[in-house]
Design an enzyme around this catalytic site. Sequence first.
Site, PDB file in Angstrom:
ATOM      1  N   GLN A  98       0.845  -1.195   0.000  1.00 22.28           N
ATOM      2  CA  GLN A  98       0.000   0.000   0.000  1.00 22.28           C
ATOM      3  C   GLN A  98       0.882   1.247   0.000  1.00 22.28           C
ATOM      4  O   GLN A  98       1.677   1.455   0.926  1.00 22.28           O
ATOM      5  CB  GLN A  98      -0.940   0.048   1.209  1.00 22.28           C
ATOM      6  CG  GLN A  98      -1.952   1.189   1.032  1.00 22.28           C
ATOM      7  CD  GLN A  98      -2.852   1.432   2.219  1.00 22.28           C
ATOM      8  OE1 GLN A  98      -2.369   1.575   3.335  1.00 22.28           O
ATOM      9  NE2 GLN A  98      -4.152   1.493   1.985  1.00 22.28           N
ATOM     10  N   TYR A 179      -5.783  10.675   4.311  1.00 24.82           N
ATOM     11  CA  TYR A 179      -4.386  10.941   3.926  1.00 24.82           C
ATOM     12  C   TYR A 179      -4.347  11.717   2.596  1.00 24.82           C
ATOM     13  O   TYR A 179      -5.390  12.138   2.103  1.00 24.82           O
ATOM     14  CB  TYR A 179      -3.591   9.632   3.923  1.00 24.82           C
ATOM     15  CG  TYR A 179      -3.617   9.023   5.308  1.00 24.82           C
ATOM     16  CD1 TYR A 179      -2.976   9.663   6.380  1.00 24.82           C
ATOM     17  CD2 TYR A 179      -4.363   7.885   5.583  1.00 24.82           C
ATOM     18  CE1 TYR A 179      -3.058   9.159   7.674  1.00 24.82           C
ATOM     19  CE2 TYR A 179      -4.448   7.369   6.879  1.00 24.82           C
ATOM     20  CZ  TYR A 179      -3.795   8.016   7.916  1.00 24.82           C
ATOM     21  OH  TYR A 179      -3.886   7.528   9.191  1.00 24.82           O
TER      22      TYR A 179
HETATM   23  C1  FMN Z   1      -3.759  -1.184  13.581  1.00 27.48           C
HETATM   24  C2  FMN Z   1      -4.445  -0.672  12.356  1.00 27.48           C
HETATM   25  C3  FMN Z   1      -3.711  -0.009  11.394  1.00 27.48           C
HETATM   26  C4  FMN Z   1      -4.328   0.422  10.198  1.00 27.48           C
HETATM   27  N1  FMN Z   1      -3.557   0.993   9.220  1.00 27.48           N
HETATM   28  C5  FMN Z   1      -4.106   1.230   7.997  1.00 27.48           C
HETATM   29  C6  FMN Z   1      -3.280   1.606   6.895  1.00 27.48           C
HETATM   30  O1  FMN Z   1      -2.043   1.695   6.976  1.00 27.48           O
HETATM   31  N2  FMN Z   1      -3.889   1.829   5.707  1.00 27.48           N
HETATM   32  C7  FMN Z   1      -5.259   1.714   5.546  1.00 27.48           C
HETATM   33  O2  FMN Z   1      -5.757   1.928   4.437  1.00 27.48           O
HETATM   34  N3  FMN Z   1      -6.055   1.355   6.571  1.00 27.48           N
HETATM   35  C8  FMN Z   1      -5.514   1.086   7.773  1.00 27.48           C
HETATM   36  N4  FMN Z   1      -6.309   0.618   8.793  1.00 27.48           N
HETATM   37  C9  FMN Z   1      -7.744   0.376   8.554  1.00 27.48           C
HETATM   38  C10 FMN Z   1      -7.985  -1.101   8.179  1.00 27.48           C
HETATM   39  O3  FMN Z   1      -7.432  -1.408   6.918  1.00 27.48           O
HETATM   40  C11 FMN Z   1      -9.495  -1.452   8.161  1.00 27.48           C
HETATM   41  O4  FMN Z   1     -10.130  -0.630   7.215  1.00 27.48           O
HETATM   42  C12 FMN Z   1     -10.147  -1.257   9.534  1.00 27.48           C
HETATM   43  O5  FMN Z   1      -9.382  -1.892  10.544  1.00 27.48           O
HETATM   44  C13 FMN Z   1     -11.582  -1.837   9.588  1.00 27.48           C
HETATM   45  O6  FMN Z   1     -11.597  -3.215   9.250  1.00 27.48           O
HETATM   46  P1  FMN Z   1     -11.605  -4.383  10.373  1.00 27.48           P
HETATM   47  O7  FMN Z   1     -12.792  -4.145  11.273  1.00 27.48           O
HETATM   48  O8  FMN Z   1     -11.737  -5.668   9.587  1.00 27.48           O
HETATM   49  O9  FMN Z   1     -10.309  -4.304  11.128  1.00 27.48           O
HETATM   50  C14 FMN Z   1      -5.719   0.221  10.013  1.00 27.48           C
HETATM   51  C15 FMN Z   1      -6.455  -0.407  11.013  1.00 27.48           C
HETATM   52  C16 FMN Z   1      -5.839  -0.873  12.167  1.00 27.48           C
HETATM   53  C17 FMN Z   1      -6.651  -1.619  13.192  1.00 27.48           C
END
Ligand code: FMN
Length: 357
Positions: A98, A179
Amino acid sequence: MNQLFTPVRVGRYTLQNRLAMAPMTRSRAEFDGTPGALAGEYYAQRADVGLIVTEGTQPSDDGQGYLTTPGIYTDAHVAGWREVISAVHAKGGRVFIQLMHAGRMSHPDNTPHHRQGVAPSAIAPGAPMFTVKGMQDIPVPRALTTDEVRQTIADFRHAARRAIEAGADGVEIHGANAYLVHQFFAPSANVRTDAYGGSIENRARFAIEVATAIADEIGADRTAIRLSPGMTLWGIDEGAEGPDLYRYLVAELDKLGLAYLHIAHQGNEALLADIRKHWKQTLILNRAGRPREQIGADVTSGLADLEAYGQLILANPDFVARLKANAPMNQADRTTFFGGTARGYVDYPALSEAVMA
Ligand SMILES: Cc1cc2nc3c(=O)[nH]c(=O)nc-3n(C[C@H](O)[C@H](O)[C@H](O)COP(=O)(O)O)c2cc1C
């Protein structure tokens, strides 16, 4: 749920199943942006999902926002990522890096050059950020000149080339979550008067030009983008025109023939249905906090071609096996999300270990 475990075409690849690891920043890289020593093990443990999207990775010094996030623009970054990616490939997995330019979501204490952050306009997000000196308010960024916008597009292109050199299967442009790319979409962050601000077409231009440049550099079938229509964190307000901007943007991006569009869904179901209509290629859908019994529903209904999960995969290295066995899942430990070493990173037990313990 069974359809999840059928192969799917993504760009030039056929993936083993329809599950993707959502990108997650873990802030465990070296200070120079080289992936940390355990990154290969972390991602390889999770290689059973059809596609791993890595943590956000900056394309340039200016692109860094948070502390100890990885980069993909120096020889050291490429060498580090090569090890990570070969570890995943050895287990049959696929990896898209990414590309994340944080824009105004950046603190000078966190970046290698310690300069003021850059953004579409000189408007602070109004949020604090964790830095090497603890929590601090994010300062007002400097507005990019038009020439610098073009240079930033060139930085994305260069980073994509370097990702391929490192063995990555492709790159995902981070166009979501407040971002840089997202900042261009939102009138609350973009008051530019050049070709990159104002009308819907102008605010969408940066994303389209980044995607076009990367597709030209490494092939559209290795280029992807993530969007989060309607997301409102950190001073982002897309305004009343927000849904129309995404309808226009997605239709334009569709013409490029990209590997996939990744939606970090924020809840507007009507817009999501429209996006599906405008997007003829592979669509990956991530719904935050999806309950276990709903996993697979979006693939079954045809709304998505793949489903992405973040925290569940972070906490369950053998997520696919657990799903297939209908086994319980480990809970993610939020205190070890960002920074630190092995704990909460490579030590989540697989089912076999959990049962034996
Ligand atoms: C620890 C953490 C770091 C994340 N870092 C990013 C990132 O670098 N880029 C991004 O697009 N989303 C990031 N997200 C968002 C996740 O990709 C995802 O959209 C979000 O956690 C919701 O999905 P989930 O409920 O399955 O975790 C992050 C989420 C978490 C929990």
